[in-house]
Design a protein around this motif. Structure first.
Motif, PDB file in Angstrom:
ATOM      1  N   VAL A  86       0.837  -1.191   0.000  1.00  0.00           N
ATOM      2  CA  VAL A  86       0.000   0.000   0.000  1.00  0.00           C
ATOM      3  C   VAL A  86       0.877   1.247   0.000  1.00  0.00           C
ATOM      4  O   VAL A  86       1.894   1.285   0.693  1.00  0.00           O
ATOM      5  CB  VAL A  86      -0.883   0.014   1.278  1.00  0.00           C
ATOM      6  N   VAL A  87       0.503   2.260  -0.764  1.00  0.00           N
ATOM      7  CA  VAL A  87       1.132   3.573  -0.609  1.00  0.00           C
ATOM      8  C   VAL A  87       0.101   4.544  -0.052  1.00  0.00           C
ATOM      9  O   VAL A  87      -1.099   4.389  -0.290  1.00  0.00           O
ATOM     10  CB  VAL A  87       1.698   4.137  -1.935  1.00  0.00           C
ATOM     11  N   ILE A  88       0.596   5.511   0.707  1.00  0.00           N
ATOM     12  CA  ILE A  88      -0.284   6.524   1.287  1.00  0.00           C
ATOM     13  C   ILE A  88       0.077   7.869   0.674  1.00  0.00           C
ATOM     14  O   ILE A  88       1.251   8.260   0.668  1.00  0.00           O
ATOM     15  CB  ILE A  88      -0.147   6.543   2.817  1.00  0.00           C
ATOM     16  N   ILE A  89      -0.922   8.546   0.117  1.00  0.00           N
ATOM     17  CA  ILE A  89      -0.672   9.844  -0.507  1.00  0.00           C
ATOM     18  C   ILE A  89      -1.125  10.918   0.470  1.00  0.00           C
ATOM     19  O   ILE A  89      -2.309  10.997   0.795  1.00  0.00           O
ATOM     20  CB  ILE A  89      -1.430   9.998  -1.838  1.00  0.00           C
ATOM     21  N   GLY A  90      -0.177  11.716   0.920  1.00  0.00           N
ATOM     22  CA  GLY A  90      -0.485  12.747   1.913  1.00  0.00           C
ATOM     23  C   GLY A  90       0.084  12.369   3.266  1.00  0.00           C
ATOM     24  O   GLY A  90      -0.280  11.343   3.825  1.00  0.00           O
ATOM     25  N   PHE A 115       3.723   9.687   0.223  1.00  0.00           N
ATOM     26  CA  PHE A 115       4.014  10.800  -0.690  1.00  0.00           C
ATOM     27  C   PHE A 115       3.448  12.102  -0.148  1.00  0.00           C
ATOM     28  O   PHE A 115       2.373  12.114   0.441  1.00  0.00           O
ATOM     29  CB  PHE A 115       3.449  10.515  -2.079  1.00  0.00           C
ATOM     30  N   ASP A 116       4.221  13.173  -0.351  1.00  0.00           N
ATOM     31  CA  ASP A 116       3.754  14.491   0.093  1.00  0.00           C
ATOM     32  C   ASP A 116       4.395  15.570  -0.775  1.00  0.00           C
ATOM     33  O   ASP A 116       5.384  15.324  -1.469  1.00  0.00           O
ATOM     34  CB  ASP A 116       4.097  14.716   1.562  1.00  0.00           C
ATOM     35  N   THR A 117       3.809  16.756  -0.730  1.00  0.00           N
ATOM     36  CA  THR A 117       4.360  17.881  -1.498  1.00  0.00           C
ATOM     37  C   THR A 117       5.324  18.728  -0.669  1.00  0.00           C
ATOM     38  O   THR A 117       6.187  19.393  -1.230  1.00  0.00           O
ATOM     39  CB  THR A 117       3.234  18.804  -2.005  1.00  0.00           C
ATOM     40  N   LYS A 121       9.175  17.637   4.551  1.00  0.00           N
ATOM     41  CA  LYS A 121       8.781  16.287   4.970  1.00  0.00           C
ATOM     42  C   LYS A 121       9.509  15.212   4.157  1.00  0.00           C
ATOM     43  O   LYS A 121       9.703  14.090   4.619  1.00  0.00           O
ATOM     44  CB  LYS A 121       7.269  16.098   4.811  1.00  0.00           C
ATOM     45  N   ILE A 122       9.866  15.590   2.929  1.00  0.00           N
ATOM     46  CA  ILE A 122      10.428  14.610   1.994  1.00  0.00           C
ATOM     47  C   ILE A 122      11.780  14.098   2.483  1.00  0.00           C
ATOM     48  O   ILE A 122      12.619  14.870   2.948  1.00  0.00           O
ATOM     49  CB  ILE A 122      10.531  15.217   0.582  1.00  0.00           C
ATOM     50  N   GLY A 123      11.982  12.805   2.387  1.00  0.00           N
ATOM     51  CA  GLY A 123      13.191  12.192   2.893  1.00  0.00           C
ATOM     52  C   GLY A 123      13.034  11.718   4.330  1.00  0.00           C
ATOM     53  O   GLY A 123      13.807  10.892   4.799  1.00  0.00           O
ATOM     54  N   GLY A 124      12.027  12.232   5.015  1.00  0.00           N
ATOM     55  CA  GLY A 124      11.746  11.774   6.377  1.00  0.00           C
ATOM     56  C   GLY A 124      11.105  10.392   6.359  1.00  0.00           C
ATOM     57  O   GLY A 124      10.833   9.822   5.298  1.00  0.00           O
ATOM     58  N   GLU A 130       9.684   5.606   4.059  1.00  0.00           N
ATOM     59  CA  GLU A 130      10.154   6.896   3.562  1.00  0.00           C
ATOM     60  C   GLU A 130       9.035   7.743   2.955  1.00  0.00           C
ATOM     61  O   GLU A 130       8.094   7.221   2.364  1.00  0.00           O
ATOM     62  CB  GLU A 130      11.269   6.682   2.518  1.00  0.00           C
ATOM     63  N   ILE A 131       9.182   9.059   3.133  1.00  0.00           N
ATOM     64  CA  ILE A 131       8.273  10.015   2.497  1.00  0.00           C
ATOM     65  C   ILE A 131       8.934  10.531   1.226  1.00  0.00           C
ATOM     66  O   ILE A 131      10.043  11.073   1.266  1.00  0.00           O
ATOM     67  CB  ILE A 131       7.946  11.192   3.431  1.00  0.00           C
ATOM     68  N   TYR A 132       8.257  10.334   0.096  1.00  0.00           N
ATOM     69  CA  TYR A 132       8.789  10.720  -1.214  1.00  0.00           C
ATOM     70  C   TYR A 132       8.030  11.917  -1.763  1.00  0.00           C
ATOM     71  O   TYR A 132       6.875  12.155  -1.396  1.00  0.00           O
ATOM     72  CB  TYR A 132       8.642   9.558  -2.201  1.00  0.00           C
TER      73      TYR A 132
END
Lengths: 215, 215
Positions: A86-90, A115-117, A121-124, A130-132
């Motif tokens: 599963v991937v989570i967007i947001g 995933f986030d904009t 947050k990215i890389g955390g 991981e947050i991409y």
DNA sequence: TAGATTGTTAATCGATTAACAATC
DNA sequence: TAGATTGTTAATCGATTAACAATC
């Protein structure tokens, strides 16, 4: 074995039965009747038998059902005998909570990417995942062979996310954004609306109550 | 005006319609037809009119519905013309996310207290709302006049929490714990099961799919 | 008035419940 | 065998859809 046209309500109950059986099994119970399952899950015995009958004959007349056996049958029916990626967007509050939520892992769901904009947050990581950035959605979904996406972005962004997701190999979408989304027919879409659930409660409290007390 | 026996599915759709109307209203649209509401919310026009007909006559034949007017009628029907005070039991990941969740506030729900057992969390704040120890549930619910409780504790603890809640003035419970709960009849109980929603997706992917591809 | 769209009734469809024969 | 409980059919109940008269 009759197939075709299984009510969605049946599937929901099958999921509830299966979890109840897991609980009963932990207590060491070996055999259970439709009446006991009904009691434990708040439905009628006939309902339990009817629901199961859609998929086969799992019990023994005069005896009941073997708890472990029925449990595994249900897990198989629900498609939970394999693990799902599963991937989570947001990665806002809801996305974060869902990433950490133990209930998913318990049932065989594995979060493989978030995933986030937001650049900071990215890389955390959340729970080791991981947050991409959104731009890497296609790449990561392909690499991790994710089949399901959970949408936990603001309502206005949800359709845009879906439009990106349809370019990937994602097969199912669970949408938490309170917005009606359009997906191509080969993708399964399901909506969970947290506010609606509270509002059914307030309707029952405000409106139905006013019926009893006389307007 | 017919009352009695309104399908729950109707209430769910009413909530969806009302949010769609808010969205349309922001775009400055004044009048809308049942067909347009249907289009925007993914139901049939007849369904829209039938749902509304349970509660009165809100439209004008040949013209349609006034967007603002219908919106406020629905808000009133759903009991959202007054604000509701909510407590959240459990300050884990899910409880935390629900405390921060903007969707509740948007619809007039106000979180007035959060409860947890972990000593290091007590006295802390989430989104400006204090985290209290479980022991103070009765006191805080009375002081804040909370009418709704959201349960976000582990499954094993959920019934214990309910047993405490029934001693308070709480009128409705929204339960996120995957466990069947028992409440007295004067309390409204509603269950939201996050895993079940994913499992309906996997059933559709695993089982329904296998029907089409043979097997 | 002519065209559009509601509100409502009747027909259809689907899901739940009750009953019981099958059978362990 | 007698008692218990399933699997399944038939009856009931409820919700959705279709159709159309009412009416703006």
């Amino acid at each position: 074995m009759k197939t075709l046209k299984i009510p969605e309500a049946t599937i929901i109950r099958l999921s509830v039965y299966s979890r109840y059986l897991a609980q009963v099994d932990r207590r060491g119970v070996v055999t259970i009747s439709s009446g006991e399952i009904a009691e434990g899950t708040g439905v009628s015995p006939a309902q339990v038998r009817k629901d199961l009958a859609y998929f086969g004959e799992f019990g023994t007349r005069g005896v009941g059902y073997n708890v472990k056996d029925l449990y595994w049958h249900l897990i198989k029916i629900l498609g939970l005998n394999t693990s799902w990626s599963v991937v989570i967007i947001g990665a806002g509050n809801l996305g974060t909570a869902l990433s950490m939520y133990g209930g998913f892992r318990e049932r065989g769901f594995k979060v493989v990417g978030i995933f986030d904009t937001a650049p900071h947050k990215i890389g955390g990581h959340l729970n080791g995942v991981e947050i991409y950035p959104m731009e890497r959605m296609q790449e990561i979904i392909a690499r991790e062979k994710a089949q399901i996406a959970i949408i936990a972005v603001p309502a206005e962004e949800a359709q845009g996310v879906v439009n990106e997701l349809v370019k990937t190999e994602i097969k199912g979408i669970l949408n938490f954004a309170p917005r009606v989304l359009t997906v191509p027919p080969h993708i399964e879409l399901r909506n969970v609306d947290l506010s609606v659930n509270l509002e059914i409660l307030t309707f029952n409290l405000a409106f139905r109550r006013s019926l009893k007390t006389g307007k």
